[in-house]
Design a protein around this motif. Sequence first.
Motif, short mmCIF file in Angstrom:
data_model
loop_
_atom_site.label_atom_id
_atom_site.label_comp_id
_atom_site.label_asym_id
_atom_site.label_seq_id
_atom_site.Cartn_x
_atom_site.Cartn_y
_atom_site.Cartn_z
N GLU A 6 0.84 -1.20 0.00
CA GLU A 6 0.00 0.00 0.00
C GLU A 6 0.87 1.24 0.00
O GLU A 6 1.96 1.24 0.58
CB GLU A 6 -0.91 0.03 1.24
CG GLU A 6 -1.83 -1.15 1.38
CD GLU A 6 -1.24 -2.26 2.23
OE1 GLU A 6 -2.00 -3.10 2.77
OE2 GLU A 6 0.00 -2.29 2.38
N ILE A 20 -5.31 6.19 -2.00
CA ILE A 20 -4.31 5.21 -1.64
C ILE A 20 -4.31 4.09 -2.68
O ILE A 20 -5.33 3.81 -3.33
CB ILE A 20 -4.50 4.65 -0.22
CG1 ILE A 20 -5.88 4.06 -0.02
CG2 ILE A 20 -4.22 5.74 0.81
CD1 ILE A 20 -6.08 3.46 1.39
N THR A 21 -3.13 3.50 -2.83
CA THR A 21 -2.89 2.54 -3.90
C THR A 21 -2.36 1.24 -3.33
O THR A 21 -1.60 1.24 -2.36
CB THR A 21 -1.86 3.13 -4.89
OG1 THR A 21 -2.39 4.32 -5.46
CG2 THR A 21 -1.55 2.14 -6.00
N CYS A 22 -2.76 0.15 -3.94
CA CYS A 22 -2.25 -1.18 -3.57
C CYS A 22 -1.64 -1.79 -4.83
O CYS A 22 -2.36 -2.05 -5.80
CB CYS A 22 -3.36 -2.06 -3.04
SG CYS A 22 -2.88 -3.77 -2.71
N TRP A 36 -10.34 -3.51 0.78
CA TRP A 36 -9.68 -2.57 1.66
C TRP A 36 -10.31 -2.70 3.05
O TRP A 36 -11.54 -2.71 3.18
CB TRP A 36 -9.83 -1.14 1.17
CG TRP A 36 -9.02 -0.80 -0.04
CD1 TRP A 36 -9.45 -0.80 -1.33
CD2 TRP A 36 -7.65 -0.41 -0.07
NE1 TRP A 36 -8.43 -0.44 -2.16
CE2 TRP A 36 -7.31 -0.19 -1.42
CE3 TRP A 36 -6.66 -0.23 0.90
CZ2 TRP A 36 -6.03 0.22 -1.82
CZ3 TRP A 36 -5.40 0.17 0.52
CH2 TRP A 36 -5.09 0.39 -0.82
N TYR A 95 -5.48 -1.31 5.05
CA TYR A 95 -4.87 -2.52 4.52
C TYR A 95 -5.56 -2.95 3.23
O TYR A 95 -6.78 -2.92 3.13
CB TYR A 95 -5.00 -3.66 5.53
CG TYR A 95 -4.28 -3.43 6.84
CD1 TYR A 95 -4.94 -2.83 7.90
CD2 TYR A 95 -2.95 -3.79 6.99
CE1 TYR A 95 -4.29 -2.61 9.11
CE2 TYR A 95 -2.29 -3.58 8.19
CZ TYR A 95 -2.97 -2.99 9.24
OH TYR A 95 -2.32 -2.78 10.43
N CYS A 96 -4.75 -3.41 2.30
CA CYS A 96 -5.23 -4.01 1.07
C CYS A 96 -5.18 -5.52 1.23
O CYS A 96 -4.28 -6.05 1.90
CB CYS A 96 -4.31 -3.55 -0.07
SG CYS A 96 -4.60 -4.33 -1.66
N THR A 118 -1.05 1.21 5.28
CA THR A 118 -0.60 2.58 5.13
C THR A 118 -1.44 3.46 6.05
O THR A 118 -2.66 3.30 6.15
CB THR A 118 -0.69 3.05 3.67
OG1 THR A 118 -0.11 4.36 3.55
CG2 THR A 118 -2.11 3.10 3.14
#
Length: 124
Positions: A6, A20-22, A36, A95-96, A118
């Motif tokens: 993340e 936010i990115t995973c 998520w 969390y992803c 993250t």
Amino acid sequence: QVQLIESGGGLVQAGGSLRITCTVSGRTISPYGMGWFRQAPGKEREFVAAINWSGDNTNYADSVKGRFTVSRDNAKNTVYLQMNTLKPEDTAVYYCAATGTGWAAARSINYSYWGQGTQVTVSS
């Protein structure tokens, strides 16, 4: 080995936005449902949003519905969570996770792979 990483967390003022990115490595995410979750200090981890393998079905917690949007780019092996109109109560580690069911699952027990998280902090 499957890794979920993340990124994009940070500090934002209430009412602001954050994405936010995973990013997943080690395996294509195409067959996987992606979710998520978040965990605030002193609280249990809770479901936030999920998207099915093809991206045509999404699922949201009531607390974020209308404010957050989950999306995915299978070609980039990446999942996104766009968060708008953020509130202090959105502060948590995000969390992803990936589920082999392919569904937009809300239960954490369905997920086999997890990222490290993250931090998202929303100031009032």
